[in-house]
Design an enzyme around this catalytic site. Structure first.
Site, short mmCIF file in Angstrom:
data_model
loop_
_atom_site.label_atom_id
_atom_site.label_comp_id
_atom_site.label_asym_id
_atom_site.label_seq_id
_atom_site.Cartn_x
_atom_site.Cartn_y
_atom_site.Cartn_z
N ASN A 1 0.80 -4.35 -7.73
CA ASN A 1 2.02 -3.58 -7.99
C ASN A 1 2.97 -4.37 -8.87
O ASN A 1 3.53 -3.85 -9.85
CB ASN A 1 2.72 -3.22 -6.68
CG ASN A 1 1.92 -2.27 -5.82
OD1 ASN A 1 1.24 -1.38 -6.33
ND2 ASN A 1 1.99 -2.45 -4.52
N HIS B 1 0.83 -1.20 0.00
CA HIS B 1 0.00 0.00 0.00
C HIS B 1 0.87 1.25 0.00
O HIS B 1 0.56 2.23 -0.69
CB HIS B 1 -0.90 0.02 1.23
CG HIS B 1 -1.89 -1.11 1.27
ND1 HIS B 1 -3.24 -0.92 1.41
CD2 HIS B 1 -1.72 -2.46 1.19
CE1 HIS B 1 -3.87 -2.09 1.41
NE2 HIS B 1 -2.96 -3.03 1.30
#
Length: 481
Positions: A376, A18
């Site tokens: 990601n 995050h």
């Protein structure tokens, strides 16, 4: 009296997966708005890991030459704990942490917003990632606009949206049948087994991640409160997910602004290995020859899986760079785990504890990425043109793998056995399917090159993601007036 400068408060959950996209967005906001201010905030524990040499009290400001004239400030909030979440097999421990995180996070972030205003640095826009629904309430109470930064695919956002808007019943009824096919509005049919795991495995209060199910429910309710529409920034580009964008419809103002990442990795909570060693090792390898392996920042690995992984990599007879985190080594008690020190070169490869993944994937020697399919990692692989072997486990990862394999055709999906282990033979098979000279492997590599160009165009000046980000920044500037 002059108008206040645009000031974005970027809030994120204290996990590496995050923090990285949130901090990358913060830096993009600075670049897109030369006069703007950005305050980046995560928990105190994560903040200390990001800046271990700085004082624990007070704000940290990054040097001028690094992040645009000192306009980026780091100011942590409290999650109500001294050490953050400590891994524990008891679901009560995790759910208690989440309860503390929500309560104390909301209280101390509200104090931060008020303190910034008192300092003459008022926040004009709050940007928050997907496990902080209370951030929007804090902003709304103070008359400040907010935006959710969704750090997963639009397709996954659409699934959560539809689940909590009238389609929970069919999923709940068949949640124990992973092969059952679900059709949600505007989306390709998906099996129960490929939906986000928090919707299929965590709805019962006794489940380990039940608090995350509740948090996503609260998040969707929070977005519905926004008037006239909630703004949702998504770390993707519209070219990657045209169908999913249409599936969300007009419910919210969804802006794809990604993939958001820098030319090299950003600050995080993991200490990297000596970059020169693994980069020099890569420099000595032929183009497209290296298998890069990383399963992200939170996945766990049993000894049996580690042994199968190394056996499969060695059996492929290709050079490989494999990330095995320090905490995984520590968890594997016994001599065998301790005999795998940082940077040890095994017969065909190198093992590191953490690395600059963007730099590694950008290296010409890397020809394949064996990944858990965290978003990601998927985006970084697509943007660098590296085909993938997908080994998804939880959360959005299985849906991400579907995008990689079915939508973009830039990877293959490995099958795990009934015990949840990726066997050496299956790993070798998948690596060969991606890296050999067969027609299908050549097509994978060609598709990877195509999507790399698409992403570069979308994120370049005047591209779709660049235009969306600039529109958001301009709106933020108007909010400051």
């Amino acid at each position: 009296m002059s108008s206040p400068r645009a000031h974005f408060l970027v809030l994120t959950f204290p996990f590496q997966g995050h923090i990285a996209p949130a901090l990358r967005l913060a830096k993009r906001l600075l670049a897109a708005a030369p006069d703007a201010l950005v305050t980046f905030s995560t928990s105190e524990v994560a903040h200390r890991r990001m800046f271990p040499s700085n004082k624990p009290d007070g704000a940290d400001e990054v040097p001028d030459d690094e992040h645009g004239g000192g306009r980026l400030e780091f100011l942590p909030f409290s999650d109500g704990t001294e050490a953050g979440y400590v891994r524990n097999s008891d679901p009560g421990v995790f759910n208690a942490y989440m309860s503390s995180f929500h309560a104390e996070g909301a209280r101390t972030v509200a104090e931060i917003v008020d303190a910034l205003a008192a300092r003459g640095r008022p926040v004009t826009r709050v940007v928050y990632t997907l496990l902080l629904p209370w951030a929007a309430d804090i902003a709304r109470d103070r008359g400040v606009p907010s935006a959710l930064y969704w750090i997963q695919p639009v397709a996954v956002f659409a699934i959560y949206h539809h689940y909590f808007h009238g389609h929970a019943g069919v999923v709940d009824e068949h949640r124990h049948d992973p092969s059952f096919v679900v059709e949600l509005p505007g989306l390709a049919p998906q099996t129960i087994g490929d939906l986000p795991s928090f919707l299929t495995e965590s709805t019962d209060p006794s489940d380990f991640f039940h608090s995350l199910f509740v948090t996503f429910r609260d998040l969707m309710e929070t977005l519905d409160k926004e008037s006239p529409k909630a703004t949702v920034l998504v770390n993707t580009c519209q070219e990657l997910e045209l169908g999913a964008l249409a599936a969300v419809g007009a419910a919210h103002d969804v802006l794809p602004v990604g993939p958001v990442f820098p030319s090299s990795d950003v600050s995080g909570i993991f200490k990297q290995d000596d970059e020169s060693e693994y980069m020099e090792w890569l420099d000595a390898k032929p183009e497209g020859s290296v298998v890069y392996v990383s399963f992200g920042s939170i996945s766990r690995m049993a000894r049996e899986q580690l042994e199968e992984l190394i056996l499969g990599l060695e059996g492929s007879e290709r050079p490989y760079l494999c990330v095995i985190r320090k905490d995984i080594k520590a968890a594997l008690a016994g001599a065998e785990a301790n005999e795998m020190p940082q940077h040890e070169r095994v017969k065909n490869g190198m093992v590191v504890e953490w690395c600059d993944q963007v730099r590694v994937l950008s290296h010409a020697a890397v020809g394949c990425f064996v990944t858990h399919c965290g978003w990601n990692s998927v985006l970084e692989s697509v943007a660098t043109g590296v085909p993938m072997v997908c080994v998804p486990r939880m959360s959005d990862q299985r849906m991400n793998a579907q995008l990689v394999v079915r939508e973009w055709r830039v990877g293959v999906r490995a099958q795990i056995d009934e015990g949840g282990v990726l066997r050496a033979a299956e790993l070798r098979r998948c690596i060969d399917e991606v890296m050999d000279s067969s027609e299908s492997a050549v097509e994978l590599r060609q598709m990877a090159g195509k999507w790399k160009r698409v992403v570069a165009e979308a994120t370049g000046k005047g591209g779709s993601s660049d235009r969306n980000l600039m529109a958001f920044v301009d709106d933020g500037a108007r909010s400051a007036v």
